[in-house]
Design an enzyme around this catalytic site. Structure first.
Site, mmCIF file in Angstrom:
data_model
loop_
_atom_site.group_PDB
_atom_site.id
_atom_site.type_symbol
_atom_site.label_atom_id
_atom_site.label_comp_id
_atom_site.label_asym_id
_atom_site.label_seq_id
_atom_site.Cartn_x
_atom_site.Cartn_y
_atom_site.Cartn_z
ATOM 1 N N LYS A 84 -0.539 -8.120 -2.908
ATOM 2 C CA LYS A 84 -1.934 -7.665 -2.841
ATOM 3 C C LYS A 84 -1.932 -6.169 -3.097
ATOM 4 C CE LYS A 84 -5.521 -7.221 0.652
ATOM 5 N NZ LYS A 84 -6.343 -7.894 1.626
ATOM 6 N N TYR A 121 0.829 -1.196 0.000
ATOM 7 C CA TYR A 121 0.000 0.000 0.000
ATOM 8 C C TYR A 121 0.871 1.257 0.000
ATOM 9 C CZ TYR A 121 -3.967 -3.070 1.202
ATOM 10 O OH TYR A 121 -4.933 -4.051 1.193
HETATM 11 P P1 FBP Z 1 -11.005 -5.055 2.292
HETATM 12 O O1 FBP Z 1 -11.299 -5.953 1.104
HETATM 13 O O2 FBP Z 1 -12.098 -5.102 3.307
HETATM 14 O O3 FBP Z 1 -10.650 -3.659 1.829
HETATM 15 O O4 FBP Z 1 -9.735 -5.680 2.998
HETATM 16 C C1 FBP Z 1 -8.477 -5.598 2.422
HETATM 17 C C2 FBP Z 1 -7.476 -5.008 3.388
HETATM 18 O O5 FBP Z 1 -6.181 -5.111 2.854
HETATM 19 C C3 FBP Z 1 -7.495 -5.622 4.760
HETATM 20 O O6 FBP Z 1 -6.746 -6.803 4.811
HETATM 21 C C4 FBP Z 1 -6.979 -4.509 5.601
HETATM 22 O O7 FBP Z 1 -7.453 -4.530 6.896
HETATM 23 C C5 FBP Z 1 -7.506 -3.291 4.927
HETATM 24 O O8 FBP Z 1 -7.742 -3.636 3.581
HETATM 25 C C6 FBP Z 1 -6.552 -2.135 5.046
HETATM 26 O O9 FBP Z 1 -6.925 -1.145 4.147
HETATM 27 P P2 FBP Z 1 -6.647 0.383 4.444
HETATM 28 O O10 FBP Z 1 -5.328 0.503 5.142
HETATM 29 O O11 FBP Z 1 -6.644 1.009 3.085
HETATM 30 O O12 FBP Z 1 -7.781 0.835 5.276
#
Ligand code: FBP
Length: 264
Positions: A176, A145
């Protein structure tokens, strides 16, 4: 070094992972209700929906991953951060590969915030995790991310492609990544991931058909599956949306075709 066994969490080269670490990352707030705040509810969806993997933090694995739930391969997340951590994003390791394997993990996961002031700290931990996991013969999934001081646009093709490239070069078996609505861009992102597998993160809950269309696009671009949470377990009919997802991921159907197979 042993090779990581990807076939435990992939079927015919594709995967459907259900993620449930949002209670930690976001807090049990608006994402949750009386039903889905209970980890058993998600374990039941994972089992009945025949997910290829359930991704949780170690505490949930310790207290909920036993008996028949062990039919669903487990991924243990090794780091986490809360929503209170609002300054420069960093997420550090709180449990080990060794302990994850003792809990029954067939894979481990770790989030990296590329472009944070702390990216080097996360690279260092991730590198050691790759060594430990591959020695144990299990794959590592990188939640990649891009976020923080050095990132201007988290959702641009350029930024996402840079993220998946870094994850691939760090040794991630599976990466991911978030969605970008640009087919050429998605195909470029796929190329940048090289031989690493690439899966989609779902994001906040949207309408079923819109969600299926998003999944159709990434599969068309060559992604290897999904690792999603809220769009499944916040749904009123999680097993029906699961059925739709399988039509797209494993049978190559369109979103519309998949949607029509769902009983609504
Ligand atoms: P979702 O499909 O509910 O978005 O989950 C994916 C995910 O990567 C989770 O594993 C994690 O908790 C969340 O998104 C974190 O996303 P962000 O930091 O953008 O809130």
């Amino acid at each position: 070094m042993k090779h990581a066994k990807l076939n435990e969490i992939f079927k015919e080269g594709k995967t459907m992972i259900i993620a449930y670490d949002q209670g930690f990352e976001h807090g049990p707030t608006s994402d949750f209700n009386e039903k889905n705040v209970d980890p058993n509810y998600i374990m039941d969806i994972a089992l009945e929906g025949r997910y290829n993997c359930v991704a949780v933090q170690s505490g949930i694995a310790e207290k909920y991953y036993f008996t028949h739930y062990r039919e669903v391969p487990l991924l243990v997340k090794l780091n986490a951060k809360t929503r209170f951590d609002s300054k420069e994003p960093v997420s550090l390791q709180h449990t080990s590969v060794k302990y994850a394997v003792e809990l029954g993990a067939k894979a481990v996961g770790y989030t990296i915030y590329l472009g944070s002031d702390y990216e080097q700290k996360m690279f260092k931990e991730f590198g050691k995790i790759v060594e430990d996991a591959h020695t144990a013969g299990i794959p590592v999934i990188c939640w990649m991310y891009p976020r923080g001081n050095h990132i201007k646009d988290e959702t641009s093709v350029e930024t996402i492609a840079y993220g998946v490239r870094v994850a691939m070069e760090l040794g991630a078996d599976v990466i991911k990544t978030k969605f970008v609505d640009d087919m050429q861009g998605l195909k470029w992102i796929r190329k940048c991931a090289g031989r690493s597998k690439l899966v989609l993160a779902g994001g906040s809950k949207q309408g079923d058909l819109d969600f299926l269309k998003m999944v159709e696009k990434v599969i068309h671009a060559g992604f290897d599956g999904i690792a999603v949470g809220r769009n499944v377990w916040q749904s009123e009919h999680p097993l029906e949306i699961t059925k739709g997802l399988k039509e797209i991921i494993f049978k190559g159907k369109s979103a519309e075709e998949a949607f029509s197979k769902m009983k609504k």
